[in-house]
Design an enzyme around this catalytic site. Structure first.
Site, mmCIF file in Angstrom:
data_model
loop_
_atom_site.group_PDB
_atom_site.id
_atom_site.type_symbol
_atom_site.label_atom_id
_atom_site.label_comp_id
_atom_site.label_asym_id
_atom_site.label_seq_id
_atom_site.Cartn_x
_atom_site.Cartn_y
_atom_site.Cartn_z
ATOM 1 N N GLU A 169 -0.279 9.714 -6.082
ATOM 2 C CA GLU A 169 0.832 9.179 -6.879
ATOM 3 C C GLU A 169 0.455 7.850 -7.532
ATOM 4 O O GLU A 169 0.752 7.603 -8.695
ATOM 5 C CB GLU A 169 2.071 8.955 -6.001
ATOM 6 C CG GLU A 169 2.633 10.203 -5.372
ATOM 7 C CD GLU A 169 2.064 10.460 -3.985
ATOM 8 O OE1 GLU A 169 0.829 10.342 -3.800
ATOM 9 O OE2 GLU A 169 2.849 10.790 -3.083
ATOM 10 N N GLU B 99 -10.382 9.557 -1.691
ATOM 11 C CA GLU B 99 -10.674 8.980 -0.373
ATOM 12 C C GLU B 99 -12.017 8.253 -0.363
ATOM 13 O O GLU B 99 -12.796 8.323 -1.322
ATOM 14 C CB GLU B 99 -10.610 10.082 0.689
ATOM 15 C CG GLU B 99 -9.208 10.692 0.750
ATOM 16 C CD GLU B 99 -9.031 11.693 1.877
ATOM 17 O OE1 GLU B 99 -10.026 12.127 2.490
ATOM 18 O OE2 GLU B 99 -7.857 12.050 2.134
ATOM 19 N N CYS C 257 3.523 4.354 -1.868
ATOM 20 C CA CYS C 257 3.730 4.950 -3.193
ATOM 21 C C CYS C 257 5.174 4.781 -3.640
ATOM 22 O O CYS C 257 5.449 4.540 -4.813
ATOM 23 C CB CYS C 257 3.337 6.424 -3.188
ATOM 24 S SG CYS C 257 1.550 6.637 -3.077
#
Ligand code: THU
Length: 167
Positions: free
Chosen positions: A75, A64, A115
């Site tokens: 992922e 983050e 993702c």
């Protein structure tokens, strides 16, 4: 007007003991990876592990940032890292899991739409079905045997090839 119906399928396992050795190993690696997440904002630590055709496992965790959109999901961290290091190796499977901050996650952790789109690219790039294994911290495990099951009506390479000079 015509209404179409799409049938999706996935496998459900009651516990890791029911999984085959490869799936269990990959999920355990994803669980370890989740501990390395950098998630000070969401406090939702996601772990992913991808398995290449040659058996190599690459892990990733969410990263983050104070500027929220700059962060990246676990992922894609795993997937892009694998493809950067082994561009010629098909990706055969991806496991994803997460650790919450308010009670144990007891349901499978579903990959986000972005993702899924990145996973579809990996699948079409190597023409290799991608197996996705999902679990929370405990509880049932869901396995999707190819990306069609996680994202129907996709936009992928073949569409671009059909209508542009890419072909
Ligand atoms: N996250 C993932 O890493 N993977 C997903 O598929 C869903 C969401 C991360 C992004 C963000 O760091 C946190 O989980 C909360 O959305």
């Amino acid at each position: 007007m015509k209404k179409h119906k799409i049938t999706l399928s996935f496998l459900e396992f009651k516990s890791v003991d029911e999984l085959n050795d490869d799936d269990r190993t990959l999920l355990l690696r994803a669980k370890e990876a989740a501990k390395n997440a950098y998630a000070p904002y969401s406090k939702f630590r996601v772990g992913a592990a991808v398995c290449l055709a040659n058996g190599t496992i690459i892990i990733g965790s969410n990263q983050e940032n104070a500027v929220y959109p700059v962060g990246l999901c676990a992922e894609r961290v795993a997937l892009f890292s694998a493809q950067a290091q082994y561009p010629d190796q098909p990706i055969v499977a991806l496991a994803v899991t997460a650790i919450g901050s308010d009670g144990k996650i007891s349901q499978p952790v579903p990959p986000c739409g972005s993702c899924r789109q990145a996973m579809i690219e990996a699948e079409s790039r190597h023409n290799q079905p991608l197996r996705v294994i999902m679990q929370g911290e405990e509880g049932p495990i869901i396995v999707s045997e190819k990306m069609d099951n996680l994202m129907p009506l996709i936009f992928a390479e073949d569409f671009l090839k059909k209508y542009t000079e890419l072909a």
